[in-house]
Every structure is written in structure tokens, then in C-alpha cells.
Design a protein around this motif. Structure first.
Motif, PDB file in Angstrom:
ATOM      1  N   VAL A 157       0.840  -1.191   0.000  1.00  0.00           N
ATOM      2  CA  VAL A 157       0.000   0.000   0.000  1.00  0.00           C
ATOM      3  C   VAL A 157       0.882   1.251   0.000  1.00  0.00           C
ATOM      4  N   ARG A 158       1.882   1.251   0.867  1.00  0.00           N
ATOM      5  CA  ARG A 158       2.812   2.384   0.911  1.00  0.00           C
ATOM      6  C   ARG A 158       3.518   2.549  -0.430  1.00  0.00           C
ATOM      7  N   GLN A 159       3.962   1.435  -0.982  1.00  0.00           N
ATOM      8  CA  GLN A 159       4.674   1.470  -2.260  1.00  0.00           C
ATOM      9  C   GLN A 159       3.763   2.010  -3.371  1.00  0.00           C
ATOM     10  N   THR A 160       2.496   1.543  -3.381  1.00  0.00           N
ATOM     11  CA  THR A 160       1.547   2.002  -4.397  1.00  0.00           C
ATOM     12  C   THR A 160       1.257   3.490  -4.242  1.00  0.00           C
ATOM     13  N   ALA A 161       1.080   3.947  -2.999  1.00  0.00           N
ATOM     14  CA  ALA A 161       0.819   5.372  -2.758  1.00  0.00           C
ATOM     15  C   ALA A 161       1.962   6.225  -3.265  1.00  0.00           C
ATOM     16  N   GLN A 162       3.194   5.772  -3.055  1.00  0.00           N
ATOM     17  CA  GLN A 162       4.356   6.534  -3.502  1.00  0.00           C
ATOM     18  C   GLN A 162       4.482   6.518  -5.029  1.00  0.00           C
ATOM     19  N   GLU A 163       4.051   5.428  -5.666  1.00  0.00           N
ATOM     20  CA  GLU A 163       4.031   5.387  -7.130  1.00  0.00           C
ATOM     21  C   GLU A 163       2.975   6.349  -7.677  1.00  0.00           C
ATOM     22  N   PHE A 164       1.840   6.447  -6.986  1.00  0.00           N
ATOM     23  CA  PHE A 164       0.791   7.388  -7.377  1.00  0.00           C
ATOM     24  C   PHE A 164       1.331   8.818  -7.428  1.00  0.00           C
ATOM     25  N   GLU A 165       2.170   9.143  -6.455  1.00  0.00           N
ATOM     26  CA  GLU A 165       2.672  10.516  -6.353  1.00  0.00           C
ATOM     27  C   GLU A 165       3.539  10.907  -7.552  1.00  0.00           C
ATOM     28  N   GLN A 166       4.057   9.908  -8.259  1.00  0.00           N
ATOM     29  CA  GLN A 166       4.846  10.197  -9.448  1.00  0.00           C
ATOM     30  C   GLN A 166       3.963  10.563 -10.640  1.00  0.00           C
TER      31      GLN A 166
END
Length: 509
Positions: free
Chosen positions: A367-376
Motif C-alpha cells: 500500500v505504501r509502495q503504491t501510494a508513492q508510485e501514485f505521487e509520481q
């Protein structure tokens, strides 16, 4: 040396240290609601999970601790998790010290096993981090200490009861039998009853009145969504934890009936009765019950473990250093479980006692990893409507996440979520993106989530939006009415293995 000899069982608290290795791997999603709301309150002056809705969807006493953690936080928002971790370890530590002064006085093996059980539930399994559970443990220890020491300050008793209540509101069921026991101890004095009530209301009444004044209801929005009282829940589920706690409760009740030499038997009896009342209330009238609903049951299980060990205590065992052997085995076990939680997809309910998901090595939280990918891909501060896992998604990103279930919203959200109004709601509130589950393994009319039902019978999925307060479907969107921006691997596949991906959508113009 004598101090270490008497207190080495507290080394079991080392099982909590694994949390610091990766805080995102341990807590349930609901746990992240608290630090996110506290962050917004301290840094933006707004008591909301996002910038759209003021909320009271939390238990107030633990929120006080979360706000304090944010106020003293010397670094970024993520460091606040370390402060909250320290608070929670200290709450269990000091709570257990209170128990040692009363109900856990004698058996060394009993102390090791009971503390080991608490460390397993509150630290090793990890689900209870960041939520009110550890504070609740302390308030239970405090009221039991007060009762066992037979203090006679009626006002103070009322205040302690209010702390138990404000730590978690449905623990009022534990307070009801305790109130009668204390009043009986005070020989049914009307003056004592009055002082108890005044003490209870001193903290509880301002909270309840502020709820009513600001949110038009004494009960927080999250409680109203999940409770269907006075109607029984149509699908009562007895999963592993309810079965375990009902069984242990019955056995402990029988045990206490025969253990008449126990000085604190009445206190334990009344706590057990209150805890079982709360358990059956939640099973009959609540939906979406998480492990944090069972803290009072975990508490009496620890009492039961100690009492059984105490009844089998033997001086021969003590001479053979039996307590040291038990301690080493317990320490290895609780730390081993915590290590598994840190490094794998370990889940009691999904890949230990069931085969709903794969047990595999997984050092990062997806979830954390996906959220950080979203920010890109997506600008910061953007409003995103999310079907599930909003807590962790919001905390580890800089988005304004709108949870579909409304657990941290207010009545305005549910007024907007009316029949045929979903598109207008999205446009009116400038919600740019929608996050929905996709790539289901099977074709069904209803793939159910709390606030979303998905009809996956055709390739053109139908997303049915649900008002969780009124418990009705209010609108629907076909996938063909949306523009898919990007899909990501399902970040919560351990708990929801029935679909493979989540997709970001926008409404078509």
C-alpha cells in the motif's frame, strides 16, 4: 541483580521493537486514521482525515495521545509513528505493573505466560498498533487496580470509568457490572452513586455534548455506520477470534466458580461478565469487526492464563529453573512471530488458519509502495475517492483521500451520497480520481466491499456505490463511463485475494 531476577519477564516487551523495522508492515489500515487526523489538526488546524470533511470518527482519548505525539514530533509526519509506538509500549508496561501489584502477584510462570500472551496480541501480530487498544489495556488495568485495592474515592472511580469509556466507547458494557460491584462495595450509598456519576460525566459529558452540537449525534459517525442496533445483524459470523474468546470466556467462568480461594474473584467475575456482554453486543449488532474490538476479551484471557499457571505453581519447578525455560521459549515465540510479520505476508486469519492468501516473503508494504508510485503520476493534494485501505494510502502520500465508507467523514458526506447523485458529488467536490478494484478472478453479480459492490459478470464492470449509513446502493457507474489512467497490483492481496489489481479512473467528460 535481585531487581533483574524479579523482573526479567519484562524483556518480552522486546517483541515490540520489530515495529521500528518497518512501521507500515504492522498496523491495520484503521490505525493510520489517528496519526493522519492528528497531523491535519496540528499542522492545518482542521480536525479531518482530508480537507473536505470535519470528523469525529475516532475514540477521543487515544486521539489526545496522537495529538500530543504530533505536537512533540521533532521530524516529519512519519517519525510520529515512533512516538506513538513508545506511548503504546509504555501503556502496556505501566498497565502490567498495576496488574502485578494486584491480580498478578504470586506466580512467576503465570507472569511470563500472561505477559507473553499480551505481547503476542498487542505487539507481535501487529494489527493493534496505532489504534486505541494499548490505551484500553492500561485503563482496564487502572480500574482493576482501583477495585482490588478497595479505594473509596467515589469521584475518582467515576473519572476512571470515564477514561475506560473514552478510550473505547463500547467498553461501557464492561463498566456496567463494575459500577454495580463498586456501588455494592459502597453499601448502595446514594451519595456514592451521585459522586460516581459526577466523576464519570466530568470528562464524558463535554465529549458527548460536543458531538451532538457539532455533528448532530452523541455517537461518532464510525459507530453509527457499523452498528445496526436495535436490529440483529443478518449474517452473524463466528470467525476464529470470536470462537476462541467465547470458549475461553466459558472456561474461565467455570474456573472462577471453583477457584473460591482467589482474593480478587469478584473483580474478575464482573470484568468477565462485562467483557462477554460487549462481545455478544458486537457480534449481534456490529459489522466489519476488527481485532481491536476484542481487547477486553484478550485482557481476560491473560487473567485466565495467569490463574491457571498459578493454580499449577510448584516449588520443585522453581528450583529446576522452570520459569527460565518458559521465559526463553516464550521470548523466542513472540519475537519469532513479530519477525514473520516484519518480513513476510503472515496473517493469522488469511494464511495461517485459512488458505485465502499465499504465505510468502514480503519485506515491503505494497500500500505504501503504491501510494508513492501514485505521487509520481498525480499532483499532490489531489482529492481521490478510495474504495478501501484509505488510512495507510493517505498517511504515506500527500493526497486528500476520500474514503468511500465514510468512517472518517460526517453527515454531509451521506447527504451527498444520495440516489443518482454520485457524479454530481464527484464534480461538486472536485474529486479528480477514483480508485476501484479490478481483475476479479470470478464473475459474480456482487463482489462486496463495505461501500462498493462490483458486478464482474461482464468485462464492462459495474461499480455500485453504497451509502454505508443508510445501507443502500445509491448509484452505479459502468467501467465504460470511466477513463482508466493506470492499474497497479492489488496491494492488499493478503487480505483480499479475490482480485489482482486496483485501477485509477476518471469520469469521462
Amino acid at each position: 541483580m535481585e531487581f533483574i531476577k524479579k523482573n526479567f519477564h519484562y524483556l518480552l516487551l522486546l517483541s515490540s521493537v520489530f515495529f521500528l523495522g518497518n512501521p507500515s508492515k504492522f498496523p491495520s489500515d484503521d490505525g493510520f486514521f489517528y496519526p493522519q487526523i492528528a497531523y491535519n489538526l496540528v499542522n492545518h488546524g482542521f480536525m479531518g482525515f482530508n480537507d473536505l470533511y470535519l470528523t469525529n470518527g475516532f475514540h477521543p482519548l487515544w486521539m489526545v495521545f496522537c495529538v500530543i505525539a504530533e505536537l512533540i514530533n521533532p521530524s516529519d509526519k512519519f517519525f510520529a509513528l515512533n512516538i506513538l509506538w513508545l506511548f503504546q509500549v509504555l501503556l502496556v508496561f505501566f498497565g502490567y505493573i498495576l496488574l502485578e501489584k494486584t491480580v498478578f502477584k504470586e506466580s512467576k510462570v503465570g507472569k511470563i505466560l500472561s505477559l507473553g500472551f499480551y505481547c503476542l496480541m498487542f505487539f507481535s501480530l501487529g494489527t493493534l498498533y496505532l489504534i486505541e487498544a494499548h490505551l484500553t489495556f492500561f485503563t482496564f488495568s487502572l480500574i482493576i487496580f482501583f477495585m482490588c485495592r478497595k479505594f473509596t474515592n467515589d469521584f475518582a472511580f467515576g473519572v476512571i470509568c470515564s477514561l475506560v469509556f473514552l478510550a473505547r466507547l463500547d467498553h461501557v458494557f464492561v463498566l456496567i457490572p463494575f459500577g454495580f460491584l463498586y456501588w455494592n462495595f459502597r453499601r448502595w450509598s446514594i451519595k456514592s452513586l451521585g459522586l460516581m456519576i459526577v466523576g464519570f460525566l466530568a470528562l464524558s459529558l463535554p465529549y458527548l455534548l460536543s458531538n451532538y452540537y457539532i455533528f448532530d449525534n452523541f455517537v461518532p459517525i464510525s459507530g453509527r455506520i457499523k452498528s445496526i442496533f436495535p436490529h440483529f445483524h443478518p449474517n452473524i459470523r463466528l470467525d476464529h477470534f470470536p470462537k476462541l474468546f467465547i470458549g475461553c470466556g466459558i472456561l474461565y467462568f467455570i474456573f472462577l466458580c471453583f477457584n473460591k480461594k482467589d482474593t480478587y474473584r469478584a473483580v474478575k467475575f464482573y470484568f468477565l461478565i462485562g467483557s462477554l456482554m460487549q462481545l455478544f453486543y458486537n457480534l449481534l449488532f456490529q459489522s466489519e469487526i476488527g481485532q481491536w474490538y476484542f481487547v477486553s476479551q484478550m485482557f481476560f484471557c491473560g487473567l485466565f492464563i495467569y490463574d491457571v499457571a498459578n493454580s499449577f505453581s510448584n516449588k520443585t519447578f522453581e528450583k529446576l529453573s522452570f520459569d527460565k525455560i518458559i521465559f526463553v521459549c516464550t521470548l523466542i515465540f513472540v519475537c519469532g512471530i513479530a519477525w514473520l510479520k516484519l518480513t513476510t505476508s503472515f496473517s493469522i486469519q488469511n494464511n495461517v488458519f485459512a488458505n485465502r492468501s499465499k504465505f510468502e516473503k514480503k519485506s515491503n508494504d505494497l500500500v505504501r509502495q503504491t501510494a508513492q508510485e501514485f505521487e509520481q503520476k498525480i499532483p499532490k493534494k489531489t482529492r481521490i475517492y478510495v474504495y478501501d485501505f484509505p488510512g495507510k494510502f493517505a498517511f504515506y502520500s500527500d493526497f486528500n483521500v476520500i474514503p468511500a465508507d465514510g468512517l472518517v467523514a460526517n453527515k454531509q458526506y451521506f447527504n451527498d451520497m444520495k440516489s443518482g447523485n454520485f457524479k454530481n458529488f464527484i464534480i461538486k467536490n472536485n474529486i479528480k480520481y477514483l480508485l476501484f478494484p479490478t481483475a476479479f478472478h470470478t464473475k459474480h453479480e456482487t463482489q462486496g466491499f463495505l461501500a462498493l459492490h462490483v458486478d464482474s459478470r461482464t468485462d464492462d464492470y459495474i461499480f455500485k456505490l453504497r451509502n454505508t449509513l443508510k445501507r443502500t446502493i445509491i448509484d452505479s457507474l459502468k467501467e465504460s463511463e470511466l477513463t482508466k489512467i493506470k492499474s497497479y497490483a492489488n496491494p492488499i492481496k493478503t487480505w483480499q485475494p479475490q482480485y489482482d489489481s486496483v485501477s485509477v479512473f476518471q469520469l469521462k467528460n
